[in-house]
Design an enzyme around this catalytic site. Structure first.
Site, PDB file in Angstrom:
ATOM      1  N   LYS A  11     -10.746  -1.017  -0.888  1.00 54.19           N
ATOM      2  CA  LYS A  11     -12.080  -0.444  -1.093  1.00 54.19           C
ATOM      3  C   LYS A  11     -13.013  -1.445  -1.791  1.00 54.19           C
ATOM      4  O   LYS A  11     -12.559  -2.452  -2.338  1.00 54.19           O
ATOM      5  CB  LYS A  11     -11.930   0.846  -1.900  1.00 54.19           C
ATOM      6  N   TYR A  51     -14.661  10.430   5.792  1.00 51.86           N
ATOM      7  CA  TYR A  51     -14.324  11.353   4.700  1.00 51.86           C
ATOM      8  C   TYR A  51     -14.852  12.768   4.956  1.00 51.86           C
ATOM      9  O   TYR A  51     -15.025  13.543   4.013  1.00 51.86           O
ATOM     10  CB  TYR A  51     -14.848  10.806   3.377  1.00 51.86           C
ATOM     11  N   ASN A 114     -10.961   3.591  -6.684  1.00 50.97           N
ATOM     12  CA  ASN A 114      -9.515   3.477  -6.879  1.00 50.97           C
ATOM     13  C   ASN A 114      -8.817   2.477  -5.943  1.00 50.97           C
ATOM     14  O   ASN A 114      -7.656   2.642  -5.594  1.00 50.97           O
ATOM     15  CB  ASN A 114      -8.863   4.860  -6.826  1.00 50.97           C
ATOM     16  N   HIS A 117      -7.117   2.814  -0.026  1.00 50.76           N
ATOM     17  CA  HIS A 117      -6.883   4.058   0.723  1.00 50.76           C
ATOM     18  C   HIS A 117      -5.531   3.994   1.423  1.00 50.76           C
ATOM     19  O   HIS A 117      -5.116   2.921   1.870  1.00 50.76           O
ATOM     20  CB  HIS A 117      -7.976   4.246   1.781  1.00 50.76           C
ATOM     21  N   GLU A 128      -7.223   7.390  11.961  1.00 46.74           N
ATOM     22  CA  GLU A 128      -7.971   6.447  11.130  1.00 46.74           C
ATOM     23  C   GLU A 128      -7.860   5.022  11.677  1.00 46.74           C
ATOM     24  O   GLU A 128      -8.831   4.265  11.645  1.00 46.74           O
ATOM     25  CB  GLU A 128      -7.450   6.524   9.684  1.00 46.74           C
TER      26      GLU A 128
HETATM   27  N1  UDP Z   1     -12.258  11.052  -5.027  1.00 43.85           N
HETATM   28  C1  UDP Z   1     -13.169  11.144  -6.062  1.00 43.85           C
HETATM   29  N2  UDP Z   1     -13.034  12.165  -6.987  1.00 43.85           N
HETATM   30  C2  UDP Z   1     -12.039  13.090  -6.900  1.00 43.85           C
HETATM   31  C3  UDP Z   1     -11.122  12.995  -5.834  1.00 43.85           C
HETATM   32  C4  UDP Z   1     -11.254  11.972  -4.922  1.00 43.85           C
HETATM   33  O1  UDP Z   1     -14.083  10.324  -6.157  1.00 43.85           O
HETATM   34  O2  UDP Z   1     -11.981  13.991  -7.757  1.00 43.85           O
HETATM   35  C5  UDP Z   1     -12.382   9.958  -4.046  1.00 43.85           C
HETATM   36  C6  UDP Z   1     -11.351   8.843  -4.295  1.00 43.85           C
HETATM   37  O3  UDP Z   1     -11.952   7.595  -3.951  1.00 43.85           O
HETATM   38  C7  UDP Z   1     -10.249   9.229  -3.330  1.00 43.85           C
HETATM   39  C8  UDP Z   1     -11.063   9.755  -2.141  1.00 43.85           C
HETATM   40  O4  UDP Z   1     -12.142  10.452  -2.740  1.00 43.85           O
HETATM   41  O5  UDP Z   1      -9.420   8.132  -3.008  1.00 43.85           O
HETATM   42  C9  UDP Z   1     -10.307  10.673  -1.213  1.00 43.85           C
HETATM   43  O6  UDP Z   1      -9.735  11.731  -1.972  1.00 43.85           O
HETATM   44  P1  UDP Z   1      -8.236  12.204  -1.731  1.00 43.85           P
HETATM   45  O7  UDP Z   1      -8.046  13.454  -2.504  1.00 43.85           O
HETATM   46  O8  UDP Z   1      -7.957  12.227  -0.266  1.00 43.85           O
HETATM   47  O9  UDP Z   1      -7.385  11.050  -2.471  1.00 43.85           O
HETATM   48  P2  UDP Z   1      -6.434   9.915  -1.868  1.00 43.85           P
HETATM   49  O10 UDP Z   1      -5.792  10.467  -0.626  1.00 43.85           O
HETATM   50  O11 UDP Z   1      -7.301   8.712  -1.591  1.00 43.85           O
HETATM   51  O12 UDP Z   1      -5.439   9.639  -2.960  1.00 43.85           O
HETATM   52 MG    MG Z   2      -6.588  11.382   1.042  1.00 44.20          MG
END
Ligand code: UDP
Ligand code: MG
Length: 139
Positions: A11, A51, A114, A117, A128
């Protein structure tokens, strides 16, 4: 059906902070083979579509803004049990909760920014991967 493939994006924060090489090293050392890879930048429309599942969540606007704020590296990775093993390698969404030795523990700034992905299912890995690469770009 298990595909043994997953999809990842390094990212914008990871690229900006200079962690590209370190993260790719961890991915390769963990046994993943790179089947497609490119440095690119998401348009707002692409980030919104990628997303879309989160479109009703309060962080959606911020997430789209962040994911379009700079370049990303998109890649398709292959390994036995790729989806689950890659989720283990990246660690929990929030780096404060990520296990020792994970990519997010080392390199993520926050729950939003974070670093990395990872697809959450074989089905989404395929969707994806195809979202970012055409058939001739995938080895
Ligand atoms: N995200 C965020 N706040 C939250 C949860 C998710 O900004 O409370 C963002 C974060 O960058 C995350 C992405 O949205 O990686 C997708 O969320 P998901 O719950 O799918 O997490 P992941 O699968 O990436 O661990
Ligand atoms: Mg996810």
């Amino acid at each position: 059906m298990a595909t043994n493939r997953t999809f990842t994006m390094l990212k914008p924060d990871a690229i900006e902070n200079g962690y590209t090489g370190k993260i790719l090293d961890m991915i390769i050392a963990a046994g993943f083979e790179i089947k497609a890879m490119k440095l690119t930048r998401l348009t707002t429309e692409q980030a919104q579509e990628f997303y879309a599942v989160h479109s009703e969540r309060p962080f959606y606007g911020e997430l789209v803004e962040y994911m379009t704020s700079g370049p990303i590296i998109a890649a398709i990775l292959e390994k036995e049990n790729a989806v689950a093993d890659f989720r283990t390698l990246i660690g929990a969404t929030d780096p404060a909760e990520a296990a020792e030795g994970t990519i997010r523990k080392y390199y993520a700034e926050s729950k939003g920014r974070n670093a990395c992905h990872g697809s959450d299912s074989d089905e989404n890995a395929e969707i994806e991967g195809k979202f970012h690469f055409s058939a001739n770009e995938i080895m």
